[in-house]
Write a protein that holds these residues in place. Sequence first.
Motif, short mmCIF file in Angstrom:
data_model
loop_
_atom_site.label_atom_id
_atom_site.label_comp_id
_atom_site.label_asym_id
_atom_site.label_seq_id
_atom_site.Cartn_x
_atom_site.Cartn_y
_atom_site.Cartn_z
N ARG A 1 12.27 11.40 6.48
CA ARG A 1 13.47 11.67 5.69
C ARG A 1 14.11 10.42 5.09
NH1 ARG A 1 15.98 16.85 8.90
NH2 ARG A 1 14.16 18.16 8.50
N ASP A 2 13.55 9.27 5.39
CA ASP A 2 13.96 8.02 4.77
C ASP A 2 12.72 7.40 4.12
OD1 ASP A 2 16.63 8.17 5.60
OD2 ASP A 2 16.19 7.14 7.48
N LEU A 3 12.84 7.06 2.85
CA LEU A 3 11.73 6.49 2.11
C LEU A 3 12.10 5.14 1.52
CD1 LEU A 3 10.59 9.56 -0.06
CD2 LEU A 3 9.80 8.92 2.25
N LEU A 4 11.11 4.28 1.42
CA LEU A 4 11.20 3.06 0.65
C LEU A 4 10.16 3.21 -0.46
CD1 LEU A 4 12.56 0.32 0.45
CD2 LEU A 4 10.78 -0.59 1.93
N THR A 5 10.60 3.11 -1.71
CA THR A 5 9.71 3.43 -2.83
C THR A 5 9.79 2.38 -3.94
OG1 THR A 5 11.24 4.65 -4.29
CG2 THR A 5 10.31 5.87 -2.45
N HIS A 6 8.81 2.48 -4.82
CA HIS A 6 8.89 1.86 -6.14
C HIS A 6 9.20 3.02 -7.07
CE1 HIS A 6 6.83 -1.64 -4.43
NE2 HIS A 6 7.48 -2.29 -5.38
N TYR A 7 10.39 3.00 -7.65
CA TYR A 7 10.81 4.07 -8.55
C TYR A 7 10.86 3.50 -9.97
CZ TYR A 7 13.25 7.97 -10.59
OH TYR A 7 13.56 9.04 -11.38
N ARG A 8 10.36 4.28 -10.90
CA ARG A 8 10.42 3.81 -12.29
C ARG A 8 10.82 4.97 -13.19
NH1 ARG A 8 4.89 3.97 -11.27
NH2 ARG A 8 3.71 5.35 -12.63
N ASN A 9 11.49 4.59 -14.27
CA ASN A 9 11.77 5.53 -15.35
C ASN A 9 11.88 4.75 -16.65
OD1 ASN A 9 14.47 4.57 -15.61
ND2 ASN A 9 15.27 6.14 -14.26
N ASP A 10 11.96 5.48 -17.74
CA ASP A 10 11.97 4.85 -19.06
C ASP A 10 13.26 4.09 -19.35
OD1 ASP A 10 9.47 5.96 -19.43
OD2 ASP A 10 10.18 7.59 -20.71
N MET B 1 0.84 -1.17 0.00
CA MET B 1 0.00 0.00 0.00
C MET B 1 0.89 1.24 0.00
SD MET B 1 -2.87 0.84 2.76
CE MET B 1 -4.09 2.02 2.49
N THR B 2 0.65 2.12 -0.92
CA THR B 2 1.49 3.31 -1.03
C THR B 2 0.95 4.45 -0.17
OG1 THR B 2 0.31 4.10 -2.97
CG2 THR B 2 2.22 2.70 -3.37
N ILE B 3 1.86 5.37 0.16
CA ILE B 3 1.50 6.57 0.90
C ILE B 3 1.27 7.69 -0.11
CG2 ILE B 3 2.31 8.27 2.58
CD1 ILE B 3 4.18 6.08 3.71
N GLN B 4 0.15 8.37 0.00
CA GLN B 4 -0.10 9.50 -0.88
C GLN B 4 0.97 10.56 -0.65
OE1 GLN B 4 -4.00 11.06 -0.12
NE2 GLN B 4 -5.02 9.20 -0.76
N THR B 5 1.45 11.15 -1.72
CA THR B 5 2.50 12.15 -1.62
C THR B 5 2.10 13.28 -0.67
OG1 THR B 5 3.22 11.62 -3.86
CG2 THR B 5 3.97 13.72 -2.95
N SER B 6 0.88 13.70 -0.71
CA SER B 6 0.41 14.79 0.14
C SER B 6 0.46 14.44 1.63
CB SER B 6 -1.01 15.20 -0.24
OG SER B 6 -1.90 14.13 -0.02
N LYS B 7 0.59 13.16 1.96
CA LYS B 7 0.62 12.70 3.35
C LYS B 7 2.04 12.50 3.87
CE LYS B 7 -3.90 12.12 3.53
NZ LYS B 7 -4.75 13.04 4.22
N LEU B 8 3.06 12.72 3.05
CA LEU B 8 4.44 12.54 3.51
C LEU B 8 4.75 13.55 4.62
CD1 LEU B 8 6.22 11.91 0.10
CD2 LEU B 8 5.66 10.23 1.88
N SER B 9 5.47 13.11 5.63
CA SER B 9 5.68 13.90 6.84
C SER B 9 6.57 15.12 6.67
CB SER B 9 6.27 13.01 7.94
OG SER B 9 5.41 11.95 8.24
N ASP B 10 7.69 14.97 5.98
CA ASP B 10 8.64 16.07 5.87
C ASP B 10 8.29 16.96 4.67
OD1 ASP B 10 11.34 17.25 4.74
OD2 ASP B 10 11.64 16.85 6.87
N ASN C 1 6.85 3.39 2.23
CA ASN C 1 7.11 3.52 3.65
C ASN C 1 7.99 4.72 3.88
OD1 ASN C 1 7.56 3.10 6.38
ND2 ASN C 1 8.35 1.02 6.13
N GLU C 2 7.79 5.37 5.02
CA GLU C 2 8.68 6.45 5.44
C GLU C 2 9.09 6.22 6.88
OE1 GLU C 2 6.88 10.36 5.34
OE2 GLU C 2 5.36 9.80 6.79
N SER C 3 10.28 6.69 7.22
CA SER C 3 10.79 6.60 8.59
C SER C 3 11.70 7.80 8.82
CB SER C 3 11.53 5.27 8.81
OG SER C 3 12.60 5.14 7.90
N ASN C 4 12.31 7.87 10.01
CA ASN C 4 13.24 8.96 10.33
C ASN C 4 12.56 10.32 10.12
OD1 ASN C 4 15.63 10.28 11.05
ND2 ASN C 4 16.45 10.15 8.96
N ARG C 5 11.34 10.47 10.67
CA ARG C 5 10.56 11.72 10.55
C ARG C 5 10.31 12.08 9.09
NH1 ARG C 5 14.87 13.08 13.30
NH2 ARG C 5 15.25 14.91 12.01
#
Length: 108
Positions: free
Chosen positions: A72-81, A1-10, A66-70
């Motif tokens: 400032r640390d993220l675990l993501t699915h990153y994609r590019n072409d 389950m992903t975190i909406q960008t608008s909900k990121l803490s920092d 996922n986010e941690s460290n207030r």
Amino acid sequence: MTIQTSKLSDPAVRAFVTAVNAHDREGFLSILAPGATMADDGTDRDLADWIEREIFSSNGHMEVDNESNRGRDLLTHYRNDTWGEMRTRWHFEVEDDGRISRFETGQA
């Protein structure tokens, strides 16, 4: 389950992810402190070259799992072409003025 960008803490990290996903180079650069640096898979890279190749010319996109460290640390699915999708980790150092002075990323 992903975190909406608008909900990121920092706020700085939220602005970073927002700019990446909107392909907003100006917004992206505005969140970086003067002299900002970065590393990819443990190796320092030329920031301007890296963001051009890995984000803007290749349609980079981040989905935060996922986010941690207030926030400032993220675990993501990153994609590019260029590379497709991969699970990545991100760490951000944020200055007192709210701008990012360094970020580190790599495969998770």
